[in-house]
Design an enzyme around this catalytic site. Sequence first.
Site, PDB file in Angstrom:
ATOM      1  N   TYR A 143      48.900  63.266  65.936  1.00  0.00           N
ATOM      2  CA  TYR A 143      48.705  62.399  67.100  1.00  0.00           C
ATOM      3  C   TYR A 143      47.730  61.269  66.765  1.00  0.00           C
ATOM      4  O   TYR A 143      48.027  60.085  66.965  1.00  0.00           O
ATOM      5  CB  TYR A 143      48.199  63.207  68.290  1.00  0.00           C
ATOM      6  CG  TYR A 143      47.675  62.357  69.422  1.00  0.00           C
ATOM      7  CD1 TYR A 143      48.536  61.550  70.161  1.00  0.00           C
ATOM      8  CD2 TYR A 143      46.325  62.345  69.749  1.00  0.00           C
ATOM      9  CE1 TYR A 143      48.059  60.757  71.206  1.00  0.00           C
ATOM     10  CE2 TYR A 143      45.834  61.560  70.782  1.00  0.00           C
ATOM     11  CZ  TYR A 143      46.708  60.765  71.506  1.00  0.00           C
ATOM     12  OH  TYR A 143      46.229  59.976  72.525  1.00  0.00           O
ATOM     13  N   LYS A 147      48.543  57.186  66.406  1.00  0.00           N
ATOM     14  CA  LYS A 147      47.855  56.203  67.242  1.00  0.00           C
ATOM     15  C   LYS A 147      47.132  55.168  66.379  1.00  0.00           C
ATOM     16  O   LYS A 147      47.119  53.976  66.705  1.00  0.00           O
ATOM     17  CB  LYS A 147      46.870  56.898  68.190  1.00  0.00           C
ATOM     18  CG  LYS A 147      47.544  57.708  69.287  1.00  0.00           C
ATOM     19  CD  LYS A 147      48.403  56.868  70.213  1.00  0.00           C
ATOM     20  CE  LYS A 147      47.583  55.985  71.111  1.00  0.00           C
ATOM     21  NZ  LYS A 147      48.432  55.206  72.073  1.00  0.00           N
TER      22      LYS A 147
END
Length: 303
Positions: A143, A147
């Site tokens: 994650y 990002k």
Amino acid sequence: MVVLVTGANGQLGQAIQSIVGKYPSIDFVFCTSSELNITDKSNCETVFNKYKPQFCINAAAYTAVDKAESEPEKAFAINVTGAQNIAEVCKIHDTILLHVSTDFVFDAKYVDGTAYYDRELRLPLKSEKGLTETDVPFPAGIYGLTKLQGEQAIESTWAKHFIIRTSWVYSQYANNFMKTMLRLATERDSLSVVSDQIGTPTNAVDLAEALLKIITSYHAKSVRLSGVEVFGIYNFSNEGQCSWYDFAAEIFRVNNVSINLQPIPTSAYPTPAKRPAYSVLDKSKIKQVFGIEISDWKESLKK
């Protein structure tokens, strides 16, 4: 002025919708993922051609931190390819892009190879203010990595962007830690919550207000930093710091919930994705440039 918001059904998208009445001069266009799929560039082009926004808030993201470890392709498609698609279309239309990122771009145990956080002392070693925009990211999971790669895709594609890193977002909307704690308190007599991960809760409505402050300030041409344009990365969260255990305790206190709440170490609650040990964000830059006043997390929680 037209402001297009992606991810309209998400937590931040709903938070922005809750305050549109305070901004009558802005024509908001809210697009759900079915109306604007950021992984489909032609879909992005169609929507931008229709509305021709002056600003775009990209609130669409893959945020399932643990699930990302088992489906990295989906996380990459939304957080990286999607971010790049939006940046490319913004460039075509000369649209200012506001993109929401995360504290998960940091491992926060080490910054530039230097120990940042001492778990035993529960103190940051590098700075009492927290992580700055210039600290070198080092994500520990899929994650956070996607990002960060999304940030990099935007930076290499379109100069007119504001990347806003935030942390521990909660609100009355969608799924989040606060709502989970309140739900679990109706199902259980006791709960154990991690007490050695330190960060700052962020009220999604406060984040929404900050994004719109950036837009209105920039549109009014009232912000400049040292005579140059102010595009780039900014941190935003509420003020103060706490552990997840502290956050849970305060949630129960302000809601008058009686429950046996116990602190536990991260080692007692293993998860597929590693969480930052310390991810308090320094907000000096956004306060200096945009004059944003930021509430303490406890005060904001009461709202």
